[in-house]
Design an enzyme around this catalytic site. Sequence first.
Site, PDB file in Angstrom:
ATOM      1  N   GLU A 174       0.737  -1.406   0.046  1.00  0.00           N
ATOM      2  CA  GLU A 174      -0.144  -0.077  -0.069  1.00  0.00           C
ATOM      3  C   GLU A 174       0.909   1.321   0.100  1.00  0.00           C
ATOM      4  OE1 GLU A 174      -3.268  -0.330   2.985  1.00  0.00           O
ATOM      5  OE2 GLU A 174      -3.836  -2.353   1.863  1.00  0.00           O
ATOM      6  N   HIS A 412     -18.254  -9.496   5.794  1.00  0.00           N
ATOM      7  CA  HIS A 412     -16.949  -9.114   6.079  1.00  0.00           C
ATOM      8  C   HIS A 412     -16.093  -9.699   7.150  1.00  0.00           C
ATOM      9  CE1 HIS A 412     -13.858  -5.914   7.707  1.00  0.00           C
ATOM     10  NE2 HIS A 412     -13.444  -6.085   6.303  1.00  0.00           N
ATOM     11  N   HIS A 413     -14.899 -10.245   6.549  1.00  0.00           N
ATOM     12  CA  HIS A 413     -14.078 -10.987   7.480  1.00  0.00           C
ATOM     13  C   HIS A 413     -12.656 -10.629   7.626  1.00  0.00           C
ATOM     14  CE1 HIS A 413     -16.224 -15.217   6.674  1.00  0.00           C
ATOM     15  NE2 HIS A 413     -17.095 -14.466   7.595  1.00  0.00           N
ATOM     16  N   GLU A 414     -12.594  -9.433   8.738  1.00  0.00           N
ATOM     17  CA  GLU A 414     -11.353  -8.892   9.026  1.00  0.00           C
ATOM     18  C   GLU A 414     -10.528 -10.043   9.752  1.00  0.00           C
ATOM     19  OE1 GLU A 414      -9.383  -6.390   7.721  1.00  0.00           O
ATOM     20  OE2 GLU A 414      -7.812  -7.339   9.272  1.00  0.00           O
ATOM     21  N   HIS A 482      -8.550  -8.244   0.841  1.00  0.00           N
ATOM     22  CA  HIS A 482      -7.520  -6.962   1.122  1.00  0.00           C
ATOM     23  C   HIS A 482      -6.448  -7.500   1.957  1.00  0.00           C
ATOM     24  CE1 HIS A 482     -10.659  -3.621  -0.061  1.00  0.00           C
ATOM     25  NE2 HIS A 482     -10.914  -4.635  -0.478  1.00  0.00           N
ATOM     26  N   GLU A 483      -5.277  -6.508   1.493  1.00  0.00           N
ATOM     27  CA  GLU A 483      -4.202  -7.047   2.072  1.00  0.00           C
ATOM     28  C   GLU A 483      -3.740  -8.184   1.909  1.00  0.00           C
ATOM     29  OE1 GLU A 483      -6.646  -6.024   4.718  1.00  0.00           O
ATOM     30  OE2 GLU A 483      -6.502  -4.047   4.049  1.00  0.00           O
ATOM     31  N   GLU A 501      -7.663  -6.210  -2.828  1.00  0.00           N
ATOM     32  CA  GLU A 501      -7.014  -4.630  -2.630  1.00  0.00           C
ATOM     33  C   GLU A 501      -5.482  -4.899  -3.041  1.00  0.00           C
ATOM     34  OE1 GLU A 501      -7.362  -1.285   0.428  1.00  0.00           O
ATOM     35  OE2 GLU A 501      -6.310  -3.077   1.394  1.00  0.00           O
ATOM     36  N   GLU A 507      -8.969   4.622  -0.404  1.00  0.00           N
ATOM     37  CA  GLU A 507      -9.254   4.843   1.017  1.00  0.00           C
ATOM     38  C   GLU A 507      -8.186   5.583   1.680  1.00  0.00           C
ATOM     39  OE1 GLU A 507      -9.192   0.799   2.704  1.00  0.00           O
ATOM     40  OE2 GLU A 507      -6.818   0.823   2.908  1.00  0.00           O
TER      41      GLU A 507
END
Lengths: 702, 702
Positions: A174, A412-414, A482-483, A501, A507
């Site tokens: 990022e 959503h699964h962070e 993401h990540e 992502e 963002e």
Amino acid sequence: MTKEILLAVLLAAGSQARAQATAPLTARLGKVSLTVALNPDGRPTYAVAFGPKTVLAPSRLGLSFADGKGFEGPLVLTGSETKDVDETWQPVWGEVKDIRNHYQQLTVHLRQPAADGRKLDVVFRVFADGVGFRYEFPRQAGLQYFTVQDEFTEFHLPANHKAFWIPGDYDSNEYAYTTSRVSEVNTTPIPAIQQKAPANRVQTPLMLKSDDGLYINIHEAALVNYPALYLNVDTKTFDLTSQLVPDATGTGAKAYLQAPEHTPWRTIVVSDKAPEVLASKLILNLNEPSKIADPSWIKPQKFVGVWWEMQTGRGSWNYADTFNIKLAGTDWRKLKPNGRHMANTAHVKQYIDFAAAHHIPGVLVEGWNVGWEDWANNWKEEVFDFVTPYPDFDVDELQRYAAAKGVNIIMHHETSGAATNYERRQDNAYRFMNAHGYTSVKTGYVGKIIPRGEHHDGQWMVNHYVQTAQKTADYRIMVDMHEPVRPTGLNRTYPNWLACEAARGNEFNAFSEGNQPEHETILPFTRLMGGPMDYTPGIFKLQNFEPTGKRLVHTTLAKQLALYVTMYSPLQMAADLPENYNQHLDAFRFIEDVPVDWDDTRILAAEPGDYLTTVRKAKGKDEWYLGSITDEKARQQPIKLDFLTPGQRYEATIYADGKGADWQKNPTAYRISKQVVTSKSALTLQLAPGGGAAISFKPVTK
Amino acid sequence: MTKEILLAVLLAAGSQARAQATAPLTARLGKVSLTVALNPDGRPTYAVAFGPKTVLAPSRLGLSFADGKGFEGPLVLTGSETKDVDETWQPVWGEVKDIRNHYQQLTVHLRQPAADGRKLDVVFRVFADGVGFRYEFPRQAGLQYFTVQDEFTEFHLPANHKAFWIPGDYDSNEYAYTTSRVSEVNTTPIPAIQQKAPANRVQTPLMLKSDDGLYINIHEAALVNYPALYLNVDTKTFDLTSQLVPDATGTGAKAYLQAPEHTPWRTIVVSDKAPEVLASKLILNLNEPSKIADPSWIKPQKFVGVWWEMQTGRGSWNYADTFNIKLAGTDWRKLKPNGRHMANTAHVKQYIDFAAAHHIPGVLVEGWNVGWEDWANNWKEEVFDFVTPYPDFDVDELQRYAAAKGVNIIMHHETSGAATNYERRQDNAYRFMNAHGYTSVKTGYVGKIIPRGEHHDGQWMVNHYVQTAQKTADYRIMVDMHEPVRPTGLNRTYPNWLACEAARGNEFNAFSEGNQPEHETILPFTRLMGGPMDYTPGIFKLQNFEPTGKRLVHTTLAKQLALYVTMYSPLQMAADLPENYNQHLDAFRFIEDVPVDWDDTRILAAEPGDYLTTVRKAKGKDEWYLGSITDEKARQQPIKLDFLTPGQRYEATIYADGKGADWQKNPTAYRISKQVVTSKSALTLQLAPGGGAAISFKPVTK
């Protein structure tokens, strides 16, 4: 080393190989040619040219193993063969309907010098727009389980090209891109996001432009069961050497393999026209066909969601401000709500209402599940359980409400980087999704990885992402990661893996100094070479959107619209708040209209770091959508409409920067106009500084 | 340091503490007394005595953190309190029906010197048979997430005791015990099973005997979310210092914690009578009560199984001899069977038949599932999937057959150390068990751990075992873990966790130089202090049981019977083959009869390394079962039967070593006799070299 000396080495290598076995091995398609040879010291090299121009000077091949008996030393050429392949396949979704896979393959058989030495194949595929190659370890008695310690693949540039690069952080992509000469690569001044990289280490996809007019992209394809490839830049010789991400053991081990096995493909995309780099399907072609026999449940989609308001600090993921929470044993109903928790039933219903009213099929909800009080930066394993909602989020009621309105809530699964915690809970989490009507999940890996000592881009995590793509597919779930490690075209193999992502998204405009206006003109040449990105475009309130009023989105509103076309993804968020869209419903109409799946794509104009104009044909319809963006400079962009069906009249709705538009001073100025056009028409778009334009072309039926 | 100097230090520490805050803090119960003080340098110490005898000279307390702000330096005593507890509880299963938990607790509140310094409590519990203590990190603003770098707890022995020890291998406990003076501890000559330990590092439970007649056991209780405790032995001062197992990062980090939290209890069991060490319930008492509200489905049990024939090399776990197999993509039906695969439907039915005929409720089947061709020593992650049977193992047919005969098949989950692979498959594996009638699972962790760099006994794996106990409980599954960290009494908290291996089992007689005759007299004083062991006794064919005929079981047949009583476990295997039992069905009768759950237990005679005689009362019945074993020496063991119910007549069936019995020369000689006895009777057992005796006492009803 100069180019001349290198060529001499190549010739020497060629004669040595001839002496040993045969003439230098070659393959060619169109302007791209490949030469493979053994150096005088017996080490294999390869070189790539585009017409008469050198793309890569002779560059080393090889790997070392933890057992000390790898392929870093002299090898014997035991044979080779070539074959030609020309086939066409259809992706489940994509930028184009048909993809031609046309290459000449050269397989080089190598062996360690002893008669019973270990065998290695290097398989090259030469396309009209570049080269892919990989190491293959055939089934053999002397090589079963082995550990790759280092890979010595080089990409030896012949000159001091212009490069678009980000630092070689094993745990984050990022970063803003730096544009510099190869000789000037230096990550030292760049603040680390997760991990400081050595001054000369950069990530792939690495975009390069030569003074003699070549556009070169170095990356990899089909990254499975192997760590990501990084590049160490020799700023004197312009030799790029491979750096694999190490594992947790501290022994320098990179990959634990079992023969038969192969590495990912190392890819070099090359053209003398920048648009052809963007149009290249080389990386997709090097990936395996889809493993999903029945993909009927996979749907490219747009979505809105409970998200931007947390990114901008107006609301919170966490339900309470009681920090230092443990997942097990906390009675969440007893926590004092902070009043800023956005993922509450009433608020989510507002999003569902907006989505339903505007034909947006998905609503992402972040912060629905317990654990956000303590989620980040603690290297904590038991962060989330993925099945327990906060007290103010009514799973059953929202399932009913969304279904009644024809909207899907996106799960959503962070993970907070705790991949082990996620893995041991994935089956139950996906069963929960199946039971409650969720068909897509956005995952996240913010923070240091657990297993501790592993990296986001190491072999173990690479396998985790692929296993997650497979496991979600087993449950008929689409996934947006993401990540993760940056993509390498695996969306061909796992078409339920809609997007990632894995780069600096929109963002960053919300919570940092932001993305410079050139950022979105570089991403397609770098990160997007590997696959679709969930960039989250569509911000309409471009200033004064967060409590301090200090931050800016570094584009105009019209450019935000253009990104839905220029940043390819089958999954596109309309990232702003409904209240901001309601101020500009005329402009929002483009977001409503723009498809997320395509039959055709044309790159009309492109220069990395400067501008990009792309037009795409909607899936199964004679509608075209155009996006045109510029960097910080105002530009006139002429467009010929010869992509349109001859003889058909179209209504073009043009969403352009308005008078005085400027990303800094006046980003919201836009102008919508309509005109009837044909394939013989031409337009000239006026792009403001940091601006853009979006156009829909719909057939006029009467 | 001599004992005298240490006492002087203790006195100095005492006066210093008084000067600072208060007199040395003390607690006492029966003969056991504890003294806690601050050293002149401000560091806390503790000391333990048994009557007038020193058990531990003043010994350091403290921990360091990765952030550099731990509790290794001077501390301030801010307060203390004591309380007395005397309660009785009932285990779900166990050696006795009621367990008394009687202790005096001393809580010592410490703080770093600055006014806002971090706070630490040390909580001591003094029992009549020893001391337990742990560090507690209260909830506090200045300490939330932290990493324990080292623990400085010492156990300072006052003299050069006799010790029973195994090397400090972080990945295996499967060593023969060495008996030596503390000054002679030296692991150098001992071949490593997984990992060579420093010469002076040993494992707990560490058993010690002092020249002045004390039996001392050092271990820990309730090991959760923390690495296992090892001991570094100072062979000059006899100070034992703590060594925690490090994590994978190579930073020396030991435990990632979040306050409020606490360490496991450090335990010192002490008595002047060896049997009282074995009878101690101190470690169980320091564990938390059962987390399983309804334990009705938990059943102590005996089992036979497809196992010993593979250990002895007569058969194989693997179905084919095609090595270098990948779990994914292999068509197991196409492999060529090797003809030696024991877990085949017909053979398993023979075990089911034998079990049903002899009232043995369980049949273990190892090697039923695909992956055994490549299972060991490759540090391979995707080894097993835990749900796919080999082609010759018919899951449904065996489920039907076993159910019809009233027998349960015991599931087997070998992980090959790949805990990550197991975790991501556990839910599906347990669902498979539920669907196919399996109520118990034996797990295994042979080999190097994945996550790579982690150890069997580190924090991550400790959490894995506990999570596995919890998860199996969620599915109402009983679990028996092989190759986990050694137990610490967690079977109280998770009574579905019936047993562990975690030591050198009977199997070593099958495939190695074996276990010396003293081995089973030491295990109860060491490994079994932490909880039940699945030792797999009951071998009847003690010689010529494997292809080369070179190996020996190092006991007589009668001693194998005695082990069912002397080696406590609610899960006991009858480990030999049915064909061997069928040769000695009169002796097998004891295995049929002997219970696996008890209302009472008496240790009649014990000396570590020499002999052990134990008698237990069957659960809910007036039947008693006695086991008596000796080491390599023949012994006469007199037994008073005063444990029997007065006035009741019993038929004693005595399974004794026969004439000329000797573990080396004539192990199978045994003699079965019956006689009627009462509580006033006495017997003298003649134990052969490496021999033993087993007796059942059943009431005479007429």
